[in-house]
Design a protein around this motif. Structure first.
Motif, PDB file in Angstrom:
ATOM      1  N   ILE A 190      37.240  39.547  48.429  1.00 58.73           N
ATOM      2  CA  ILE A 190      38.439  39.969  47.084  1.00 58.73           C
ATOM      3  C   ILE A 190      38.961  38.181  47.749  1.00 58.73           C
ATOM      4  O   ILE A 190      39.376  38.191  45.916  1.00 58.73           O
ATOM      5  CB  ILE A 190      39.145  40.875  47.317  1.00 58.73           C
ATOM      6  N   SER A 191      39.787  38.061  48.201  1.00 55.70           N
ATOM      7  CA  SER A 191      40.498  36.721  48.199  1.00 55.70           C
ATOM      8  C   SER A 191      39.969  35.690  48.414  1.00 55.70           C
ATOM      9  O   SER A 191      40.838  34.611  47.095  1.00 55.70           O
ATOM     10  CB  SER A 191      41.496  37.026  49.513  1.00 55.70           C
ATOM     11  N   ARG A 192      38.633  35.484  48.937  1.00 56.01           N
ATOM     12  CA  ARG A 192      37.992  34.428  47.650  1.00 56.01           C
ATOM     13  C   ARG A 192      37.915  34.529  46.677  1.00 56.01           C
ATOM     14  O   ARG A 192      38.125  33.682  45.276  1.00 56.01           O
ATOM     15  CB  ARG A 192      36.916  34.228  48.921  1.00 56.01           C
ATOM     16  N   GLY A 193      37.104  35.243  45.758  1.00 56.90           N
ATOM     17  CA  GLY A 193      37.010  35.494  44.449  1.00 56.90           C
ATOM     18  C   GLY A 193      38.517  34.972  43.437  1.00 56.90           C
ATOM     19  O   GLY A 193      38.227  35.056  41.851  1.00 56.90           O
ATOM     20  N   ASN A 194      39.490  35.427  44.341  1.00 56.88           N
ATOM     21  CA  ASN A 194      41.014  35.400  43.216  1.00 56.88           C
ATOM     22  C   ASN A 194      41.671  34.390  43.815  1.00 56.88           C
ATOM     23  O   ASN A 194      42.535  34.013  43.190  1.00 56.88           O
ATOM     24  CB  ASN A 194      41.619  36.589  43.344  1.00 56.88           C
ATOM     25  N   GLN A 195      40.905  33.219  44.843  1.00 53.39           N
ATOM     26  CA  GLN A 195      41.763  32.041  45.384  1.00 53.39           C
ATOM     27  C   GLN A 195      42.342  31.490  44.020  1.00 53.39           C
ATOM     28  O   GLN A 195      43.600  30.780  44.358  1.00 53.39           O
ATOM     29  CB  GLN A 195      40.946  31.353  45.709  1.00 53.39           C
ATOM     30  N   GLN A 196      41.922  30.792  42.733  1.00 56.48           N
ATOM     31  CA  GLN A 196      42.793  30.365  41.808  1.00 56.48           C
ATOM     32  C   GLN A 196      43.703  30.410  41.311  1.00 56.48           C
ATOM     33  O   GLN A 196      44.325  30.457  40.419  1.00 56.48           O
ATOM     34  CB  GLN A 196      41.895  29.740  40.622  1.00 56.48           C
ATOM     35  N   TYR A 197      43.952  32.285  41.647  1.00 57.96           N
ATOM     36  CA  TYR A 197      45.123  32.921  40.808  1.00 57.96           C
ATOM     37  C   TYR A 197      45.899  33.659  42.447  1.00 57.96           C
ATOM     38  O   TYR A 197      47.352  34.522  42.166  1.00 57.96           O
ATOM     39  CB  TYR A 197      44.806  34.607  40.276  1.00 57.96           C
ATOM     40  N   GLY A 198      45.938  32.615  43.263  1.00 58.03           N
ATOM     41  CA  GLY A 198      46.520  33.197  44.142  1.00 58.03           C
ATOM     42  C   GLY A 198      45.830  34.014  44.875  1.00 58.03           C
ATOM     43  O   GLY A 198      47.285  34.130  46.584  1.00 58.03           O
ATOM     44  N   GLY A 199      45.375  34.594  45.351  1.00 59.70           N
ATOM     45  CA  GLY A 199      44.619  35.466  46.865  1.00 59.70           C
ATOM     46  C   GLY A 199      44.442  36.954  46.371  1.00 59.70           C
ATOM     47  O   GLY A 199      45.647  37.303  45.209  1.00 59.70           O
ATOM     48  N   LEU A 200      44.743  37.383  47.106  1.00 59.12           N
ATOM     49  CA  LEU A 200      44.717  38.746  47.730  1.00 59.12           C
ATOM     50  C   LEU A 200      45.996  38.384  48.333  1.00 59.12           C
ATOM     51  O   LEU A 200      46.277  38.413  49.499  1.00 59.12           O
ATOM     52  CB  LEU A 200      43.621  39.825  48.191  1.00 59.12           C
ATOM     53  N   ARG A 201      46.867  39.130  47.813  1.00 55.75           N
ATOM     54  CA  ARG A 201      48.584  39.232  48.744  1.00 55.75           C
ATOM     55  C   ARG A 201      48.547  40.858  49.189  1.00 55.75           C
ATOM     56  O   ARG A 201      49.104  41.786  48.406  1.00 55.75           O
ATOM     57  CB  ARG A 201      49.950  38.920  47.811  1.00 55.75           C
ATOM     58  N   ALA A 202      49.500  41.110  50.101  1.00 56.75           N
ATOM     59  CA  ALA A 202      49.465  42.351  51.312  1.00 56.75           C
ATOM     60  C   ALA A 202      50.925  42.794  49.886  1.00 56.75           C
ATOM     61  O   ALA A 202      51.645  41.770  49.762  1.00 56.75           O
ATOM     62  CB  ALA A 202      49.868  42.241  51.978  1.00 56.75           C
ATOM     63  N   GLU A 203      50.946  44.006  49.081  1.00 58.67           N
ATOM     64  CA  GLU A 203      51.946  44.559  48.604  1.00 58.67           C
ATOM     65  C   GLU A 203      53.355  45.323  49.217  1.00 58.67           C
ATOM     66  O   GLU A 203      54.441  44.902  48.970  1.00 58.67           O
ATOM     67  CB  GLU A 203      51.903  45.000  46.830  1.00 58.67           C
ATOM     68  N   THR A 204      52.647  46.181  50.174  1.00 54.71           N
ATOM     69  CA  THR A 204      53.854  47.163  50.518  1.00 54.71           C
ATOM     70  C   THR A 204      52.387  48.094  51.470  1.00 54.71           C
ATOM     71  O   THR A 204      51.728  48.526  51.134  1.00 54.71           O
ATOM     72  CB  THR A 204      54.598  48.309  50.149  1.00 54.71           C
ATOM     73  N   THR A 205      53.530  48.691  52.882  1.00 54.44           N
ATOM     74  CA  THR A 205      52.510  50.402  53.185  1.00 54.44           C
ATOM     75  C   THR A 205      53.181  50.934  52.912  1.00 54.44           C
ATOM     76  O   THR A 205      54.123  51.568  52.648  1.00 54.44           O
ATOM     77  CB  THR A 205      53.085  50.177  54.834  1.00 54.44           C
ATOM     78  N   CYS A 206      52.103  52.253  52.928  1.00 56.18           N
ATOM     79  CA  CYS A 206      53.095  53.611  51.858  1.00 56.18           C
ATOM     80  C   CYS A 206      52.156  54.920  52.738  1.00 56.18           C
ATOM     81  O   CYS A 206      50.932  54.795  52.976  1.00 56.18           O
ATOM     82  CB  CYS A 206      52.512  53.368  50.239  1.00 56.18           C
ATOM     83  N   TYR A 207      52.659  55.656  52.193  1.00 51.51           N
ATOM     84  CA  TYR A 207      52.099  57.250  52.508  1.00 51.51           C
ATOM     85  C   TYR A 207      52.212  58.342  51.729  1.00 51.51           C
ATOM     86  O   TYR A 207      51.428  59.001  51.888  1.00 51.51           O
ATOM     87  CB  TYR A 207      53.116  58.217  53.986  1.00 51.51           C
ATOM     88  N   GLY A 208      51.815  57.343  50.358  1.00 53.16           N
ATOM     89  CA  GLY A 208      50.640  58.472  49.275  1.00 53.16           C
ATOM     90  C   GLY A 208      51.343  58.234  48.015  1.00 53.16           C
ATOM     91  O   GLY A 208      52.491  57.740  47.965  1.00 53.16           O
ATOM     92  N   ILE A 209      50.648  58.379  47.281  1.00 58.20           N
ATOM     93  CA  ILE A 209      51.398  58.030  45.817  1.00 58.20           C
ATOM     94  C   ILE A 209      52.143  59.314  45.360  1.00 58.20           C
ATOM     95  O   ILE A 209      51.333  60.964  45.163  1.00 58.20           O
ATOM     96  CB  ILE A 209      50.485  58.072  44.256  1.00 58.20           C
ATOM     97  N   ILE A 210      53.374  58.597  45.034  1.00 60.68           N
ATOM     98  CA  ILE A 210      54.196  60.167  44.718  1.00 60.68           C
ATOM     99  C   ILE A 210      53.999  60.160  42.525  1.00 60.68           C
ATOM    100  O   ILE A 210      53.842  61.543  42.062  1.00 60.68           O
ATOM    101  CB  ILE A 210      55.489  59.877  44.492  1.00 60.68           C
ATOM    102  N   GLY A 211      53.519  59.619  41.910  1.00 59.15           N
ATOM    103  CA  GLY A 211      53.145  59.689  40.724  1.00 59.15           C
ATOM    104  C   GLY A 211      53.188  58.029  40.090  1.00 59.15           C
ATOM    105  O   GLY A 211      53.820  57.004  40.511  1.00 59.15           O
ATOM    106  N   PHE A 212      53.153  58.362  38.642  1.00 61.50           N
ATOM    107  CA  PHE A 212      53.124  57.319  37.592  1.00 61.50           C
ATOM    108  C   PHE A 212      53.835  58.022  36.508  1.00 61.50           C
ATOM    109  O   PHE A 212      53.731  58.714  36.135  1.00 61.50           O
ATOM    110  CB  PHE A 212      51.341  57.125  37.219  1.00 61.50           C
ATOM    111  N   VAL A 213      54.503  56.749  35.950  1.00 62.68           N
ATOM    112  CA  VAL A 213      55.560  56.722  34.590  1.00 62.68           C
ATOM    113  C   VAL A 213      55.728  55.743  33.629  1.00 62.68           C
ATOM    114  O   VAL A 213      55.648  54.567  34.275  1.00 62.68           O
ATOM    115  CB  VAL A 213      56.791  57.077  35.577  1.00 62.68           C
ATOM    116  N   LYS A 214      56.084  56.216  32.608  1.00 63.74           N
ATOM    117  CA  LYS A 214      56.346  55.142  31.988  1.00 63.74           C
ATOM    118  C   LYS A 214      57.194  55.731  30.565  1.00 63.74           C
ATOM    119  O   LYS A 214      57.310  57.039  30.432  1.00 63.74           O
ATOM    120  CB  LYS A 214      54.919  55.254  30.845  1.00 63.74           C
ATOM    121  N   PHE A 215      58.477  54.896  30.767  1.00 72.53           N
ATOM    122  CA  PHE A 215      59.374  54.651  29.845  1.00 72.53           C
ATOM    123  C   PHE A 215      58.928  54.487  28.097  1.00 72.53           C
ATOM    124  O   PHE A 215      58.493  54.869  27.553  1.00 72.53           O
ATOM    125  CB  PHE A 215      60.794  54.266  30.476  1.00 72.53           C
ATOM    126  N   LEU A 216      59.082  53.020  27.896  1.00 72.09           N
ATOM    127  CA  LEU A 216      59.700  52.751  27.109  1.00 72.09           C
ATOM    128  C   LEU A 216      58.232  51.699  27.173  1.00 72.09           C
ATOM    129  O   LEU A 216      57.569  51.060  25.953  1.00 72.09           O
ATOM    130  CB  LEU A 216      60.664  51.800  26.462  1.00 72.09           C
TER     131      LEU A 216
END
Length: 763
Positions: free
Chosen positions: A73-99
């Motif tokens: 995946i990283s090689r396929g996205n090299q021209q856009y910055g590659g694959l970068r680690a965002e964060t470690t977590c222990y589950g999704i609490i949910g998704f929310v949308k305001f405006l």
């Protein structure tokens, strides 16, 4: 029977830990099970700023395969910055949308707070909100003033305080419901004690499973390991707050049309005996609940009136909402409902509610042929004036009578029981388990729990706020239940129903602490402690002044913070959904924002904005007389007691990213906690009427050894990421310097995965 079946149950395929990666066009959430036997991937589209697009790969990958996938995946996205680690977590609490765009909420850190029947229970220690779309002109609304204000409101609900979850145990249900499996097949995340139901609705609808999300229970959790007279057991106290009519003290009163009441909290007390790991665990549980008086009533607070009048709406002449409330209790707990009403009587302003509540109970019982509501009207405040000991003894007598009718839950079960149903319930259509049915049925009898007793009803307690007096009464019920629980488990010793018993004092600490937490959640201050202090014999001038400061603190928070706090709760629970072109939440009138009763007969047009709040009704404003206080409540003698226990801070250990070596738990396998459940109540049992435990009475001191260990001592602080190197080669960003024309690795991903991950311009 060996321990192999137990290990099998606990180690079923559940995702425990996750790493979030990003490219320009997608997020990739990679999760693995506890033993690192398989990995799975969830792709989250970042190109659409208005829609939530999720794609789940059904394949279970090995560690080697997942490493190659990331490189690819990283090689396929090299021209856009590659694959970068965002964060470690222990589950999704949910998704929310305001405006504007969607946001994802994840658990950044967790802390272990205990175990129930071999299932680990965690508290949320830190959460994180992540914007899904990549920044562009279409996401500029994310920086608007209104959007920032909605984000601030959502973050006011502090997920690091008193939110709990388990990966392999339905924490939203009592032990009895878990062991008996009475809720099998239900959509558990839609139930009343799951606070992130609204936040997970979107992902559950799209994926038709709960593999990636956690179910958050809001309230209180405390576990203590006890050693009394050479007998070892685990005491667990759990409080589950309902989300159905949730809010703050003066903005949520009484009942709504659906029968949900304000400040509704289920209390579960579990006692588990420590046994060798290859044996079934004896455990007992008892459930009680509290909630506002189920009538349509309110209080129109005034700056000049610290004790506002009670406004009672009498237009629900047939008490329809009240009947809905008690029918709901019967469906949840059983047919016998016992009401302990602690309202003040006589000329006090609470009397208007007391009399109307009497009428409602009489009216409802008049329409029933059986299973009547059993009501006890006990003016606790009046009896307290004659002495805390006498008032407490009355409460213990009522508790014994109630427990004799509704009973409690008692069983023996293996550690990890119920985990297999968790896995099946995660998938709404197709269970993940592919075991041979004959194997399952052959093991079923061996793993079956032995159930000796069921709770068949519930004791429902209330005062005006369902805080201070109610907590004192629920401690009395918990203490009486504890005596019965220890008796069933064969743990012998001096009478438990004795204020000088160290175990009784430890239970009092748990209920006091729970009372403070529940009061902070509903009223914005600690609970008043005068009744507990008087029972201990340490109620004095200093304590009385502190109680007055608590009342002032509560009044200030109710007056100046409740409205915004209620807005935050409404946004978190999805009671208010922001829309472009519609008035913002803070632009609505106070009654539109905070009055949520749907009864069309309610006269709310003339209700003023509820900004000022009253002092607690539990605060007696008589002249302070320290000499009188000391004479009325002398300090109990400690002579003859040989008591030791250990206490630490209230926090468990945190699990987060760390490069430090692993630190193993100080508890041996045979010392793992065994949890039990809240007592489910069904109509009465006669098995307790002549039991010797009923003869315990308060007032005697006993000499014996007692030792207690809190969660901090049981679960040594450690780093979850430690040396297991869960994502040892994933934590860095993938910006490969090799060209994309290089030949693929020999074990590159299959074609079906290639098709799944492909998304237009980039991989």
């Amino acid at each position: 029977m060996g321990s192999e079946p137990m290990s099998k149950l606990v180690d079923l395929p559940v995702l425990h830990k996750f790493m979030l990666y990003r490219t320009l066009t997608n997020f990739y959430l990679i999760g693995r099970d506890k033993k690192k036997t398989f990995w799975r991937i969830l792709k989250i589209d970042r190109t659409d700023p208005t829609e939530l697009n999720l794609f789940e790969d059904p394949t279970m990958y090995t560690h080697e395969q997942i490493v190659q996938l990331k490189k690819w995946i990283s090689r396929g996205n090299q021209q856009y910055g590659g694959l970068r680690a965002e964060t470690t977590c222990y589950g999704i609490i949910g998704f929310v949308k305001f405006l504007g765009p969607y946001y994802m909420l994840v658990i950044k850190k967790r802390k272990k707070v205990g175990e129930i029947c071999g299932h680990t229970v965690y508290g949320v220690a830190e959460s994180q909100m992540i914007m899904i779309p990549y920044p562009s002109g279409e996401t500029r609304v994310a920086g608007s003033t209104a959007e920032r204000r909605y984000k601030k409101l959502l973050n006011m609900v502090d997920l690091s305080k008193n939110f709990y979850f388990s990966n392999t145990y339905h924490l939203m249900y009592s032990l009895q419901k878990n062991i008996c499996n009475t809720e099998r097949g239900k959509i558990h995340d839609d139930t009343m004690f799951v606070w992130n139901k609204y936040l997970t609705h979107g992902i559950r609808r799209i994926l038709q499973n709960t593999v990636w999300t956690v179910s958050l229970v809001y309230g209180f959790f405390q576990q203590t390991k006890c050693l009394v007279s050479d007998e070892e057991f685990i005491l667990t106290v759990i409080a589950r707050r309902s989300r159905h009519y949730a809010g703050t003290r003066y903005l949520r009163r009484g009942v709504n049309d659906e029968g949900s009441v304000a400040n509704e909290v289920e209390i579960e007390q579990i006692v588990t005996k420590e046994v060798p790991e290859d044996q079934k665990i004896p455990m007992t549980s008892v459930v009680q609940m509290r909630g506002s008086i189920p009538l349509f009533w309110s209080q129109e607070a005034s700056v000049l009136n610290p004790q506002p009048d009670i406004i009672l709406n009498n237009k629900d002449e047939d008490y329809v909402a009240t009947q809905h409330h008690f029918e709901n209790l019967k469906q949840r707990y059983g047919k016998l409902i016992i009401i302990l009403n602690l309202l003040k009587k006589g000329k006090h302003r609470e009397n208007i509610l007391l009399e109307e509540f009497r009428k409602a109970i009489w009216f409802i019982n008049g329409s029933m042929k059986e299973n009547y509501l059993e009501a006890i009207h006990f003016d606790l405040n009046e009896h307290y004036k004659s002495g805390a000991d006498g008032a407490f003894e009355y409460l213990c007598i009522y508790a014994k009578r109630a427990l004799g009718l509704i009973n409690l839950f008692f069983c023996e079960a293996l550690s990890g029981i119920g985990a297999e149903s968790i896995i099946n319930d995660m998938f709404f259509n197709n269970p993940i388990l592919n075991q041979d049915e004959e194997t399952i049925s052959s093991e079923e009898e061996a793993l079956k729990s032995d159930i000796f007793m069921l709770q068949k009803g519930v004791l429902r307690s209330n005062c005006l706020d369902c805080l201070d007096r109610t907590n004192f009464a629920q401690y009395a019920n918990g203490l009486v239940a504890l005596a019965r629980q220890l008796d069933l488990l064969g743990i012998r010793g001096p009478p438990v129903v004795d204020k000088n018993n160290p175990l009784a004092q430890k239970l009092m600490e748990a209920y006091e602490k729970m009372g403070h937490v529940i009061a902070l959640q509903y009223a914005g201050s600690d609970a008043h402690t005068k009744m507990f202090s008087a029972l201990r014999g340490d109620w004095n001038m200093m304590m009385k002044h502190r109680d007055m400061l608590t009342a002032v603190h509560r009044y200030y928070n109710n007056a100046y913070h409740d409205s915004e706090k209620q807005d935050a709760i409404n946004v978190f629970l999805g009671k208010f959904k922001p829309q472009l072109g519609r008035p913002a939440l803070w632009e609505l009138r106070s009654d539109q924002r905070n009055t949520k009763r749907s009864n069309p007969n309610l006269d709310i047009e003339n209700l003023r904005s509820k900004l000022s709040r009253s002092f607690s009704d539990n605060l007696l404003l008589e002249v302070l007389d320290p000499k009188k206080l000391v004479l009325e409540n002398p300090q109990p003698s400690r002579e003859g007691l040989n008591v030791r226990w250990e206490t630490t801070s209230e926090f468990g250990f945190y699990e987060e990213d760390s490069s430090s070596p692993s630190i193993h738990s100080a508890i041996r396998d045979e010392d793992h906690l065994r949890g039990t459940e809240s007592r489910q109540m069904f109509p009465g049992s006669s098995s307790m009427s002549d039991s010797h435990w009923l003869d315990d009475v308060p007032g005697f001191s006993h000499s014996y050894n007692a030792k207690f260990a809190t969660a901090d001592e049981m679960f040594e602080r450690c780093s979850s990421m430690s040396s297991d190197n869960m994502f040892s080669d994933m934590n860095r960003s993938f910006t490969s310097t090799t060209g994309t024309d290089h030949p693929p690795d020999p074990d590159q991903p299959a074609d079906d995965f290639t098709q799944w991950v492909e998304h237009g311009r980039a991989l």
